[in-house]
Design a protein around this motif. Structure first.
Motif, PDB file in Angstrom:
ATOM      1  N   GLY A 189      17.348 -47.365  22.435  1.00  0.00           N
ATOM      2  CA  GLY A 189      17.835 -47.994  20.832  1.00  0.00           C
ATOM      3  C   GLY A 189      17.115 -46.985  20.041  1.00  0.00           C
ATOM      4  O   GLY A 189      16.147 -46.569  19.992  1.00  0.00           O
ATOM      5  N   THR A 190      17.685 -47.097  18.848  1.00  0.00           N
ATOM      6  CA  THR A 190      17.082 -46.167  17.804  1.00  0.00           C
ATOM      7  C   THR A 190      17.281 -46.895  16.277  1.00  0.00           C
ATOM      8  O   THR A 190      18.058 -47.829  16.316  1.00  0.00           O
ATOM      9  CB  THR A 190      17.784 -44.937  17.459  1.00  0.00           C
ATOM     10  N   LEU A 191      16.339 -46.832  15.389  1.00  0.00           N
ATOM     11  CA  LEU A 191      16.535 -47.051  13.889  1.00  0.00           C
ATOM     12  C   LEU A 191      16.523 -45.812  13.152  1.00  0.00           C
ATOM     13  O   LEU A 191      15.989 -44.898  13.600  1.00  0.00           O
ATOM     14  CB  LEU A 191      15.364 -47.956  13.453  1.00  0.00           C
ATOM     15  N   GLN A 192      17.601 -46.013  12.129  1.00  0.00           N
ATOM     16  CA  GLN A 192      18.008 -44.591  11.448  1.00  0.00           C
ATOM     17  C   GLN A 192      17.977 -44.745   9.980  1.00  0.00           C
ATOM     18  O   GLN A 192      18.080 -45.792   9.311  1.00  0.00           O
ATOM     19  CB  GLN A 192      19.134 -44.178  11.887  1.00  0.00           C
ATOM     20  N   PRO A 225      29.156 -34.375 -11.104  1.00  0.00           N
ATOM     21  CA  PRO A 225      29.373 -33.380  -9.927  1.00  0.00           C
ATOM     22  C   PRO A 225      28.738 -33.642  -8.689  1.00  0.00           C
ATOM     23  O   PRO A 225      29.227 -33.193  -7.851  1.00  0.00           O
ATOM     24  CB  PRO A 225      28.956 -32.037 -10.792  1.00  0.00           C
ATOM     25  N   LYS A 226      27.707 -34.578  -8.803  1.00  0.00           N
ATOM     26  CA  LYS A 226      27.046 -34.484  -7.596  1.00  0.00           C
ATOM     27  C   LYS A 226      26.553 -36.172  -7.494  1.00  0.00           C
ATOM     28  O   LYS A 226      26.387 -36.851  -8.445  1.00  0.00           O
ATOM     29  CB  LYS A 226      25.784 -34.024  -7.717  1.00  0.00           C
ATOM     30  N   GLY A 227      26.463 -36.619  -6.147  1.00  0.00           N
ATOM     31  CA  GLY A 227      26.054 -38.037  -5.827  1.00  0.00           C
ATOM     32  C   GLY A 227      25.246 -38.119  -4.566  1.00  0.00           C
ATOM     33  O   GLY A 227      25.259 -36.995  -3.708  1.00  0.00           O
ATOM     34  N   SER A 228      24.745 -39.240  -4.047  1.00  0.00           N
ATOM     35  CA  SER A 228      24.162 -39.321  -2.942  1.00  0.00           C
ATOM     36  C   SER A 228      24.297 -40.871  -2.166  1.00  0.00           C
ATOM     37  O   SER A 228      24.701 -41.672  -2.996  1.00  0.00           O
ATOM     38  CB  SER A 228      22.672 -39.113  -2.940  1.00  0.00           C
ATOM     39  N   ILE A 229      24.343 -40.760  -0.821  1.00  0.00           N
ATOM     40  CA  ILE A 229      24.228 -42.120  -0.128  1.00  0.00           C
ATOM     41  C   ILE A 229      23.065 -42.357   0.707  1.00  0.00           C
ATOM     42  O   ILE A 229      22.897 -41.503   1.442  1.00  0.00           O
ATOM     43  CB  ILE A 229      25.725 -42.200   0.720  1.00  0.00           C
ATOM     44  N   PHE A 230      22.455 -43.466   0.319  1.00  0.00           N
ATOM     45  CA  PHE A 230      21.441 -43.717   1.166  1.00  0.00           C
ATOM     46  C   PHE A 230      21.631 -45.013   2.406  1.00  0.00           C
ATOM     47  O   PHE A 230      22.373 -45.960   1.772  1.00  0.00           O
ATOM     48  CB  PHE A 230      20.067 -43.947   0.363  1.00  0.00           C
ATOM     49  N   SER A 231      21.625 -44.784   3.607  1.00  0.00           N
ATOM     50  CA  SER A 231      22.025 -45.910   4.522  1.00  0.00           C
ATOM     51  C   SER A 231      20.814 -46.247   5.364  1.00  0.00           C
ATOM     52  O   SER A 231      20.125 -45.303   5.803  1.00  0.00           O
ATOM     53  CB  SER A 231      23.353 -45.716   5.304  1.00  0.00           C
ATOM     54  N   LEU A 232      20.832 -47.450   6.105  1.00  0.00           N
ATOM     55  CA  LEU A 232      19.835 -47.868   7.084  1.00  0.00           C
ATOM     56  C   LEU A 232      20.853 -48.230   8.099  1.00  0.00           C
ATOM     57  O   LEU A 232      21.822 -48.752   8.145  1.00  0.00           O
ATOM     58  CB  LEU A 232      19.069 -49.046   6.870  1.00  0.00           C
ATOM     59  N   GLY A 233      20.565 -47.795   9.480  1.00  0.00           N
ATOM     60  CA  GLY A 233      21.395 -48.319  10.433  1.00  0.00           C
ATOM     61  C   GLY A 233      20.765 -48.269  11.908  1.00  0.00           C
ATOM     62  O   GLY A 233      19.417 -48.106  11.812  1.00  0.00           O
ATOM     63  N   PHE A 234      21.300 -48.604  12.835  1.00  0.00           N
ATOM     64  CA  PHE A 234      20.636 -48.743  14.201  1.00  0.00           C
ATOM     65  C   PHE A 234      21.859 -48.315  15.032  1.00  0.00           C
ATOM     66  O   PHE A 234      22.819 -48.055  15.063  1.00  0.00           O
ATOM     67  CB  PHE A 234      20.213 -50.190  14.721  1.00  0.00           C
ATOM     68  N   GLY A 235      21.299 -47.919  16.333  1.00  0.00           N
ATOM     69  CA  GLY A 235      22.128 -47.099  17.413  1.00  0.00           C
ATOM     70  C   GLY A 235      21.585 -47.348  18.674  1.00  0.00           C
ATOM     71  O   GLY A 235      20.474 -47.739  19.045  1.00  0.00           O
ATOM     72  N   LEU A 236      22.299 -46.883  19.669  1.00  0.00           N
ATOM     73  CA  LEU A 236      22.208 -46.646  21.112  1.00  0.00           C
ATOM     74  C   LEU A 236      22.530 -45.204  21.588  1.00  0.00           C
ATOM     75  O   LEU A 236      23.460 -44.772  21.138  1.00  0.00           O
ATOM     76  CB  LEU A 236      22.835 -47.738  22.017  1.00  0.00           C
ATOM     77  N   SER A 237      21.780 -44.623  22.435  1.00  0.00           N
ATOM     78  CA  SER A 237      21.891 -43.382  23.048  1.00  0.00           C
ATOM     79  C   SER A 237      21.496 -43.441  24.442  1.00  0.00           C
ATOM     80  O   SER A 237      20.749 -44.157  24.946  1.00  0.00           O
ATOM     81  CB  SER A 237      21.244 -42.383  22.170  1.00  0.00           C
ATOM     82  N   GLY A 238      22.099 -42.442  24.971  1.00  0.00           N
ATOM     83  CA  GLY A 238      21.802 -42.016  26.614  1.00  0.00           C
ATOM     84  C   GLY A 238      22.291 -40.619  26.815  1.00  0.00           C
ATOM     85  O   GLY A 238      22.837 -39.888  26.073  1.00  0.00           O
TER      86      GLY A 238
END
Length: 226
Positions: A128-131, A159-172
């Motif tokens: 698992g990961t935190l992002q 003309p410009k903007g940004s998005i900040f996000s927090l997430g979690f995931g699974l990887s293999g």
């Protein structure tokens, strides 16, 4: 964006230096694809990371992935206004633009190995990961034949903007270690955004590119230091 990348690379190099002085440490790099669920096109990028085994079947890892910008592919309209309203005719003109967006993903977590283990032979891994996820959104304007020495964008046009996000995931993935050379690997990831924040209306207008659910595909090589 360039200064941010330099800061990330300095951070990784510092971690590598500290960690490699204390224990076995793997430095990895490769190419990645990121595809949002329901989006039209994948983002293509590069990733660099580090991994520290706790034993032959478990490790801690972290990596940073940089994905180049992708265009929304839609024709949007806005306007420019005359710098001098009293002498320039017409006082406003319509222009078109397309939105572009990129990704920077910082992630870390645990990996668990089966098969030959972390640093020998063939094996598989998962965890698992935190992002932390950063998106930069830009409007790419098409001014056509308009003389922009006489016109300007209105004050409320961003003309410009940004998005900040927090997430979690699974990887293999799967890997194969070549004795004395290093480890080639391929992994798949599934991620879900649990919180995001757009800096302005420009950042919030990227329908068709941004998705709270995305998948990653990474191919790379890891070199271990002892």
């Amino acid at each position: 964006m360039v200064s941010r990348i330099k800061q990330y690379l300095v951070l990784i190099i510092s971690i590598v230096g500290i960690s490699s002085a204390q224990a076995q440490f793997g430095l990895s790099g490769g190419t990645c694809l990121l595809k949002g669920f329901g989006t039209a096109k994948p983002f293509v990028g590069l990733q660099i990371g580090g991994e520290m085994p706790r034993d032959d079947f478990a490790s801690l890892f972290g990596r940073i992935s940089f994905y180049g910008k992708q265009w929304q592919g839609l024709t949007n309209t806005t306007y420019v206004e005359a710098i001098n309203m009293n002498t320039t005719v017409p006082s406003t003109q319509t222009i078109t633009y397309d939105n572009s967006m990129n990704y920077t993903v910082i992630e870390g977590g645990n990996r668990f190995y089966i098969g030959d283990g972390y640093d020998s032979g063939f094996g598989a891994y998962g965890g698992g990961t935190l992002q932390a996820i950063f998106n930069t959104v830009k409007r790419d304007y098409n001014y056509g034949s308009i003389d922009m020495s006489k016109y300007q964008l209105p004050m409320n046009e961003l003309p410009k903007g940004s998005i900040f996000s927090l997430g979690f995931g699974l990887s293999g993935g799967v890997k194969n270690t070549f004795a004395g050379v290093g480890t080639a690997y391929f992994d798949l990831g599934f991620s879900y955004v649990i919180m995001n924040s757009a800096s302005n209306s420009t950042a919030g207008s990227v329908n068709g590119m941004y998705s709270p659910l995305f998948f990653t595909f990474c191919l790379g090589f890891r070199k271990d230091f002892y």
